[in-house]
Write a protein that holds these residues in place. Structure first.
Motif, PDB file in Angstrom:
ATOM      1  N   PRO A  45     127.352 105.784 -11.666  1.00 17.44           N
ATOM      2  CA  PRO A  45     127.352 106.516 -12.827  1.00 17.44           C
ATOM      3  C   PRO A  45     126.033 107.101 -12.818  1.00 17.44           C
ATOM      4  O   PRO A  45     125.790 108.489 -13.101  1.00 17.44           O
ATOM      5  CB  PRO A  45     127.297 105.692 -14.035  1.00 17.44           C
ATOM      6  CG  PRO A  45     128.104 104.482 -13.864  1.00 17.44           C
ATOM      7  CD  PRO A  45     127.639 104.459 -12.201  1.00 17.44           C
ATOM      8  N   LEU A  46     124.870 106.631 -12.352  1.00 17.47           N
ATOM      9  CA  LEU A  46     123.476 107.184 -12.144  1.00 17.47           C
ATOM     10  C   LEU A  46     123.786 108.213 -10.812  1.00 17.47           C
ATOM     11  O   LEU A  46     123.092 109.373 -11.317  1.00 17.47           O
ATOM     12  CB  LEU A  46     122.545 105.970 -11.729  1.00 17.47           C
ATOM     13  CG  LEU A  46     121.248 106.657 -11.394  1.00 17.47           C
ATOM     14  CD1 LEU A  46     120.620 107.200 -12.777  1.00 17.47           C
ATOM     15  CD2 LEU A  46     120.150 105.468 -11.221  1.00 17.47           C
ATOM     16  N   LYS A  78     115.002 112.044 -12.377  1.00 15.94           N
ATOM     17  CA  LYS A  78     115.535 113.571 -12.066  1.00 15.94           C
ATOM     18  C   LYS A  78     115.894 113.931 -10.822  1.00 15.94           C
ATOM     19  O   LYS A  78     114.935 113.415  -9.829  1.00 15.94           O
ATOM     20  CB  LYS A  78     114.599 114.692 -12.756  1.00 15.94           C
ATOM     21  CG  LYS A  78     113.182 114.851 -12.176  1.00 15.94           C
ATOM     22  CD  LYS A  78     112.536 115.916 -12.697  1.00 15.94           C
ATOM     23  CE  LYS A  78     110.964 116.158 -12.336  1.00 15.94           C
ATOM     24  NZ  LYS A  78     110.453 117.278 -12.653  1.00 15.94           N
ATOM     25  N   ASN A  79     116.542 114.769 -10.517  1.00 21.87           N
ATOM     26  CA  ASN A  79     117.067 115.377  -9.097  1.00 21.87           C
ATOM     27  C   ASN A  79     116.437 116.696  -9.088  1.00 21.87           C
ATOM     28  O   ASN A  79     116.653 117.779  -9.827  1.00 21.87           O
ATOM     29  CB  ASN A  79     118.479 115.448  -8.832  1.00 21.87           C
ATOM     30  CG  ASN A  79     118.657 115.911  -7.566  1.00 21.87           C
ATOM     31  OD1 ASN A  79     117.863 116.472  -6.796  1.00 21.87           O
ATOM     32  ND2 ASN A  79     119.970 115.260  -7.155  1.00 21.87           N
ATOM     33  N   THR A 121     118.068 112.130 -16.391  1.00 20.02           N
ATOM     34  CA  THR A 121     118.603 110.877 -17.032  1.00 20.02           C
ATOM     35  C   THR A 121     117.841 109.816 -16.968  1.00 20.02           C
ATOM     36  O   THR A 121     116.636 109.932 -16.541  1.00 20.02           O
ATOM     37  CB  THR A 121     119.941 110.623 -16.403  1.00 20.02           C
ATOM     38  OG1 THR A 121     120.510 109.846 -17.286  1.00 20.02           O
ATOM     39  CG2 THR A 121     119.598 110.080 -14.935  1.00 20.02           C
ATOM     40  N   HIS A 169     123.075 102.318 -15.464  1.00 25.24           N
ATOM     41  CA  HIS A 169     122.258 103.258 -14.798  1.00 25.24           C
ATOM     42  C   HIS A 169     121.071 102.439 -14.172  1.00 25.24           C
ATOM     43  O   HIS A 169     120.126 102.239 -14.690  1.00 25.24           O
ATOM     44  CB  HIS A 169     121.730 104.194 -15.667  1.00 25.24           C
ATOM     45  CG  HIS A 169     122.649 105.321 -15.969  1.00 25.24           C
ATOM     46  ND1 HIS A 169     122.169 106.868 -16.315  1.00 25.24           N
ATOM     47  CD2 HIS A 169     124.168 105.479 -15.770  1.00 25.24           C
ATOM     48  CE1 HIS A 169     123.427 107.680 -16.445  1.00 25.24           C
ATOM     49  NE2 HIS A 169     124.507 107.055 -15.991  1.00 25.24           N
ATOM     50  N   SER A 179     118.756 117.880 -12.691  1.00 27.53           N
ATOM     51  CA  SER A 179     119.367 117.073 -13.683  1.00 27.53           C
ATOM     52  C   SER A 179     118.414 115.984 -14.066  1.00 27.53           C
ATOM     53  O   SER A 179     117.773 115.280 -13.302  1.00 27.53           O
ATOM     54  CB  SER A 179     120.745 116.556 -12.938  1.00 27.53           C
ATOM     55  OG  SER A 179     120.400 115.890 -11.625  1.00 27.53           O
ATOM     56  N   CYS A 185     117.129 105.624 -16.310  1.00 28.08           N
ATOM     57  CA  CYS A 185     117.444 104.523 -15.339  1.00 28.08           C
ATOM     58  C   CYS A 185     116.661 103.300 -15.455  1.00 28.08           C
ATOM     59  O   CYS A 185     115.719 103.206 -16.359  1.00 28.08           O
ATOM     60  CB  CYS A 185     117.601 104.993 -13.780  1.00 28.08           C
ATOM     61  SG  CYS A 185     115.824 105.021 -13.078  1.00 28.08           S
ATOM     62  N   LYS A 194     126.221 109.894  -9.834  1.00 21.15           N
ATOM     63  CA  LYS A 194     126.853 110.944 -10.549  1.00 21.15           C
ATOM     64  C   LYS A 194     126.091 111.815 -11.329  1.00 21.15           C
ATOM     65  O   LYS A 194     126.254 113.118 -11.238  1.00 21.15           O
ATOM     66  CB  LYS A 194     128.278 110.466 -11.184  1.00 21.15           C
ATOM     67  CG  LYS A 194     129.089 111.481 -11.692  1.00 21.15           C
ATOM     68  CD  LYS A 194     130.329 110.939 -12.214  1.00 21.15           C
ATOM     69  CE  LYS A 194     131.278 112.058 -13.045  1.00 21.15           C
ATOM     70  NZ  LYS A 194     132.510 111.543 -13.593  1.00 21.15           N
ATOM     71  N   ALA A 195     125.353 111.115 -12.200  1.00 22.57           N
ATOM     72  CA  ALA A 195     124.564 111.962 -13.159  1.00 22.57           C
ATOM     73  C   ALA A 195     123.455 112.829 -12.323  1.00 22.57           C
ATOM     74  O   ALA A 195     123.118 113.760 -12.942  1.00 22.57           O
ATOM     75  CB  ALA A 195     123.810 110.870 -14.083  1.00 22.57           C
ATOM     76  N   LEU A 196     123.060 112.167 -11.281  1.00 26.90           N
ATOM     77  CA  LEU A 196     121.993 112.947 -10.557  1.00 26.90           C
ATOM     78  C   LEU A 196     122.571 113.863  -9.337  1.00 26.90           C
ATOM     79  O   LEU A 196     122.069 114.696  -8.824  1.00 26.90           O
ATOM     80  CB  LEU A 196     120.969 111.779  -9.944  1.00 26.90           C
ATOM     81  CG  LEU A 196     120.202 110.977 -10.932  1.00 26.90           C
ATOM     82  CD1 LEU A 196     119.441 109.857  -9.933  1.00 26.90           C
ATOM     83  CD2 LEU A 196     119.481 111.993 -11.607  1.00 26.90           C
ATOM     84  N   HIS A 197     123.928 113.799  -9.352  1.00 28.81           N
ATOM     85  CA  HIS A 197     124.592 114.880  -8.612  1.00 28.81           C
ATOM     86  C   HIS A 197     123.931 114.325  -7.017  1.00 28.81           C
ATOM     87  O   HIS A 197     123.539 115.364  -6.150  1.00 28.81           O
ATOM     88  CB  HIS A 197     124.235 116.226  -8.813  1.00 28.81           C
ATOM     89  CG  HIS A 197     124.837 116.642 -10.073  1.00 28.81           C
ATOM     90  ND1 HIS A 197     126.073 116.675 -10.521  1.00 28.81           N
ATOM     91  CD2 HIS A 197     124.066 116.965 -11.124  1.00 28.81           C
ATOM     92  CE1 HIS A 197     126.010 117.022 -11.714  1.00 28.81           C
ATOM     93  NE2 HIS A 197     124.713 117.206 -12.108  1.00 28.81           N
TER      94      HIS A 197
END
Length: 456
Positions: A23-24, A80-81, A4, A57, A2, A6, A26-29
């Motif tokens: 939120p960050l 990214k994750n 995003t 973020h 994933s 930051c 969550k976006a990166l799981h």
């Protein structure tokens, strides 16, 4: 995986706990309390993830991790994750060049161009420009230049995720030490694109066997003998004689044969365009010997009767780039009309630069101009793809000199792996110049795996 963006913040707390806004996270799981690996370029460290109720973020690092990761600045970047709880900041984009000036202009005349590269995507990546001597392979670090607040700052940063090669010297790139230096990036699986300069014959060799592409290349011969030149002149009536490692139109001769009038040589000498007639072929060869033309370092190429504007030949510079989807695009195109009596269309030899739309509309009219430009773009993309298939290293940028003959056939005369950018000085082409850098940046993201990859 994933992705995003930051904003990196730093707190004064010691330790290895990084704090992500919810939120960050969550976006990166990734959830609070997890152990993770945090990476930047070639550096990595183990951390513990915590979350906070901030609505933006943000990622907050303890101050000691700034030194561990060699973080060049705070602020915005991508994150990214990679899976298995591995978080990666970046990317770190390296520009390989020569440093030769002071703090105000560390790259000499290329400083402005490198500043433009840094400005493209500055809110999504870290940039560092460096020379080969500034890499510490054992430490996995680069002591190069970055730009912070409009000023050049010397920083030690991790080895980059991707390297854009803009070494400016053919002589330097031919050194065995430079080749070995670049191979070290390959061994570390760090993509480096635009490996070296092309010599003129490299392109003909690379296209040999590429049926669809090679039909757009004039008949050529490397290291020609006088007899080969004579035969080609009788066959094609006019030729170009070009130094294999030349650029900017320097050292080029246009040779013409007219059965009723003799042999002609057109060239540039002491800032002027010169035309000389000879009664016989031997006279022409004597001129080349007087000018110290060593045919062992030249390519002879079939001349093409190009479309003309105001009685002067017209050709086109295509600036090709890879984009974020790993596809070739014609990002910038300039039309060049030759100066009166000039052997080439180079601006320094009296040529005139204009947009391709302006030039083609004057030649063909509005109804046909667009279709001819589209045809030339398609040829340029096919040529790029063919060269890439045969080349041993990644390419992200190519420059073509293309021409259209008087039967509307498209020809390729030159290909450059590190094309110049003089066409973008034209006011109407400045936006295309910016577009080329945007494509290069997005291709860096692709190579560094900071965007979804699509092969092809």
């Amino acid at each position: 995986m994933s992705f995003t963006t930051c904003t990196i913040l730093v707190n004064r707390q010691p330790g290895k706990t990084v704090v992500l806004s919810r939120p960050l996270a969550k976006a990166l799981h990734i959830s609070s309390g997890r152990s993770a690996t945090l990476k930047l370029g070639s550096k990595e460290t183990g951390v513990t993830v915590r979350t906070t109720n901030r609505s933006d973020h943000t990622l907050t690092l303890p101050v000691n991790l700034v030194a561990v990761l060699r973080l060049p600045r705070t602020g915005k970047c991508l994150i990214k994750n990679n899976g298995a709880n591995e978080l990666q900041l970046g990317p770190v984009i390296g520009i390989l060049t020569n440093t030769q000036g002071g703090a105000a202009a560390p790259f000499g005349s290329r400083t402005g161009f490198i500043r433009e590269i840094f400005a493209t995507g500055s809110d999504k990546a870290f940039h560092v420009a460096f020379s080969p001597s500034q890499v510490d392979w054992e430490a996995g670090e680069v002591s190069g230049y970055t730009n912070i607040g409009g000023k050049w700052v010397r920083k030690t940063v991790p080895l980059p995720d991707v390297v854009y090669n803009r070494l400016p010297s053919r002589k330097t790139e031919r050194l065995a030490s430079t080749e070995a230096f670049k191979e070290r990036f390959v061994r570390r699986r760090i993509p480096l694109f635009n490996w070296n300069f092309f010599d003129k014959w490299d392109v003909y060799r690379l296209l040999d066997g590429e049926t669809e592409a090679v039909k757009h290349v004039p008949e050529s011969a490397i290291n020609p003998s006088p007899e080969e030149i004579r035969k080609l002149m009788e066959k094609h009536r006019f030729l170009y004689l070009k130094p294999t490692g030349g650029s900017l139109g320097i050292g080029i001769y246009r040779l013409t044969y007219n059965p009723g009038r003799g042999y002609f040589a057109r060239f540039r000498r002491k800032g002027s365009n010169v035309l000389i007639r000879f009664n016989n072929f031997d006279g022409l060869m004597k001129l080349l010997r007087r000018h110290n033309v060593n045919l062992q370092h030249y390519v002879v190429q079939q001349g093409i009767r190009l479309i003309e504007l105001d009685g002067c030949p017209l050709d086109f510079r295509f600036h090709m780039t890879k984009n974020g989807q790993n596809q070739w695009v014609a990002a910038g195109i300039g039309a060049k009309r030759a100066g009166r009596g000039s052997v080439t269309t180079h601006i320094r030899n009296g040529g005139q630069l204009m947009t391709p739309e302006q030039a083609l509309t004057r030649v063909y009219g509005a109804s046909k101009a667009d279709s001819m430009l589209d045809t030339a773009k398609e040829v340029a993309i096919r040529l790029s793809e063919a060269i890439e298939r045969r080349y041993n290293h990644p390419l992200g940028e190519l420059g073509f000199d293309l021409g259209i003959d008087q039967n509307d056939r498209v020809w390729m005369f030159e290909a450059n792996s590190k094309p110049g950018r003089s066409i973008f000085k034209h006011p109407a082409l400045k936006e295309q110049g910016k577009a080329t850098l945007t494509h290069i940046f997005n291709h860096c993201l692709y190579l560094a795996r900071f965007r979804a990859r699509r092969e092809g």
